[in-house]
Design a protein around this motif. Structure first.
Motif, PDB file in Angstrom:
ATOM      1  N   GLY A  25     -31.997 -14.034   9.007  1.00  9.92           N
ATOM      2  CA  GLY A  25     -31.271 -14.245  10.257  1.00  9.92           C
ATOM      3  C   GLY A  25     -29.801 -14.546  10.080  1.00  9.92           C
ATOM      4  O   GLY A  25     -29.044 -14.519  11.058  1.00  9.92           O
ATOM      5  N   ALA A  28     -26.466 -12.558  11.344  1.00  5.36           N
ATOM      6  CA  ALA A  28     -25.783 -12.723  12.634  1.00  5.36           C
ATOM      7  C   ALA A  28     -24.422 -13.377  12.483  1.00  5.36           C
ATOM      8  O   ALA A  28     -23.560 -13.226  13.349  1.00  5.36           O
ATOM      9  CB  ALA A  28     -26.653 -13.554  13.573  1.00  5.36           C
ATOM     10  N   ILE A  58     -36.180 -12.284  21.497  1.00  3.86           N
ATOM     11  CA  ILE A  58     -35.722 -11.855  20.171  1.00  3.86           C
ATOM     12  C   ILE A  58     -36.958 -11.450  19.380  1.00  3.86           C
ATOM     13  O   ILE A  58     -37.870 -12.260  19.165  1.00  3.86           O
ATOM     14  CB  ILE A  58     -34.975 -12.981  19.444  1.00  3.86           C
ATOM     15  N   ASP A  62     -35.538  -6.828  15.994  1.00  4.00           N
ATOM     16  CA  ASP A  62     -34.144  -7.229  16.194  1.00  4.00           C
ATOM     17  C   ASP A  62     -33.611  -7.963  14.966  1.00  4.00           C
ATOM     18  O   ASP A  62     -32.478  -7.745  14.533  1.00  4.00           O
ATOM     19  CB  ASP A  62     -34.026  -8.148  17.420  1.00  4.00           C
ATOM     20  N   LEU A  63     -34.426  -8.853  14.418  1.00  4.05           N
ATOM     21  CA  LEU A  63     -33.989  -9.619  13.252  1.00  4.05           C
ATOM     22  C   LEU A  63     -33.749  -8.712  12.051  1.00  4.05           C
ATOM     23  O   LEU A  63     -32.791  -8.907  11.292  1.00  4.05           O
ATOM     24  CB  LEU A  63     -35.025 -10.693  12.916  1.00  4.05           C
ATOM     25  N   ILE A 369     -30.638 -16.901  16.921  1.00  7.63           N
ATOM     26  CA  ILE A 369     -31.192 -16.005  15.904  1.00  7.63           C
ATOM     27  C   ILE A 369     -31.679 -16.802  14.692  1.00  7.63           C
ATOM     28  O   ILE A 369     -32.723 -16.491  14.105  1.00  7.63           O
ATOM     29  CB  ILE A 369     -30.144 -14.942  15.549  1.00  7.63           C
TER      30      ILE A 369
END
Length: 396
Positions: A25, A28, A58, A62-63, A369
């Motif tokens: 994560g 981000a 989320i 997406d991660l 995130i």
């Protein structure tokens, strides 16, 4: 309008991959995802509507995008810059509350006649996700033309919109899309298994357990769940798992439940039998290797978690004649009902709004995130962006 936008940038992509390799994560903080003021997306044509998101989840995919670990398979079927976010509940301009079905199939792309998959209702298998009057994009959230849920507005085609019943909260509604993916996986597991193993107990794993128990299996069919964290194990039991274990105990329990014998020792030990079906809700090399180790000869593995490039010894697949199948998105299930209809009912029946653990405003996206990336370790499941309090939302 305010949006988190993923921009094409090779240096930032490389930085995200390096940061993500250090901590899941962390891409981000240095990668291509940026909070921007962007133009409101244009309506692509008749049958399109503006959606103002309330909540946008989320997802694990997406991660992977943020940490730049997604497969290159997706490169021809995404378009830049895109606004992520495909798990969405929001409002149309007339106030109707809707959930987004994000796949951009033939109907959304204005393609006539539609492909065979869309004609049969299996929109997740659409052959035309890079064509038509839209930019390429397998789903809203990966298409430059539509915007995405991590913003104060996106556009969606009527074929993508599902009205939310008044009794369903926003927190429940934002769980419909991931639940639909789990319903798809549960039906791919089939109805005739005596014992089903579920590997992984994040959002997909827990929703899959709920779908297996309420939609696919009867009470005398056994679900054994492998979950890392105590909160996940408690939720797995609540949602219908018969037996819940830590991941390193799954082979032992599979051996006991199925009356199998163990041969060999150490790393090369294996079972003579195993469970009938394993649902892999993680999608890693380790989880697939474990699925191969605990699935019986002639059994089935359903891949629900999004994989990437994996290095796995597939000898058991060959030697034990195990079937490996994928489960992506939604369509029409063997009952003849659309996956999304079943997902709406399952969310309500199983109380899946309980899986929404925390929400964040857009400007705290790095915190959101980071929380999503460590959800299990922090006792959480689903993390979402909350757009309801964004001041510009009501001015658009």
């Amino acid at each position: 309008m305010k949006a988190l936008r993923f921009e094409r940038s090779v240096p930032r992509f490389a930085a995200a991959r390096l940061a993500g390799s250090l901590a899941h994560g962390r891409g981000a903080t240095v990668g291509p995802l940026r909070l921007r003021d962007v133009d409101l997306p244009d309506l692509p044509g008749p049958g399109w509507q503006r959606v103002r998101p309330r909540l946008a989840g989320i997802c694990g995919s997406d991660l992977a995008t943020i940490d730049a670990t997604s497969s290159r398979w997706f490169e021809p079927i995404v378009s830049f810059p895109f606004v992520p976010g495909h798990e969405v509940v929001g409002d149309l301009d007339d106030g109707t509350r809707v959930v987004l079905q994000p796949v951009l199939g033939c109907a959304a792309r204005g393609i006539e006649p539609p492909c065979d998959a869309c004609t049969s209702g299996q929109v997740g298998r659409c052959a035309n996700i890079a064509f038509g009057h839209l930019d390429p994009g397998l789903q809203t959230g990966y298409c430059a033309a539509t915007g995405g849920g991590w913003s104060t507005a996106l556009v969606a085609h009527d074929s993508q919109l599902h009205r939310v019943p008044d009794a369903l909260s926003d927190e429940a509604a934002v769980m419909v899309e991931p639940t639909a993916c789990a319903v798809r996986g549960a039906f791919r597991a089939g109805t005739d298994a005596t014992t089903v193993a579920v590997i992984g107990a994040g959002t997909l794993g827990l929703c899959t357990i709920a779908a297996l128990r309420r939609l696919v299996l009867t009470d005398d069919q056994h679900i054994v769940a492998a979950a890392k964290h105590p909160e996940q194990r408690a939720l797995a039991r609540e949602l219908g798992a018969t037996t819940v274990v830590e991941p390193d105990q799954l082979d032992r329990v599979a051996r006991r439940l199925t009356g199998s014998m163990a041969t060999g020792d150490g790393e090369i030990g294996r079972l003579t039998g195993g469970v009938d079906v394993t649902v892999d809700c993680v999608g890693s090399a380790d989880s697939l290797a474990q699925a191969l180790a605990v699935t019986a000869p002639g059994g089935r593995i359903v891949m629900v978690g999004m994989p990437g490039r994996l290095t796995v010894d597939l000898t058991p697949l060959w030697h034990r004649e195990i079937e490996l199948v994928g489960a992506y998105a939604y369509g029409v299930e063997p009952t003849g009902r659309p996956t999304f209809d079943l997902a709406f009912e399952l969310v309500a029946d199983a109380g899946l709004e309980r899986l929404v653990s925390a929400t964040y405003p857009l400007d705290r996206f790095t915190d959101a995130i980071a929380h999503a990336a460590e959800a299990g370790r922090r006792g959480a499941v689903k993390i979402a962006f909350d757009l309801r309090t964004e001041k510009e939302r009501d001015r658009l």
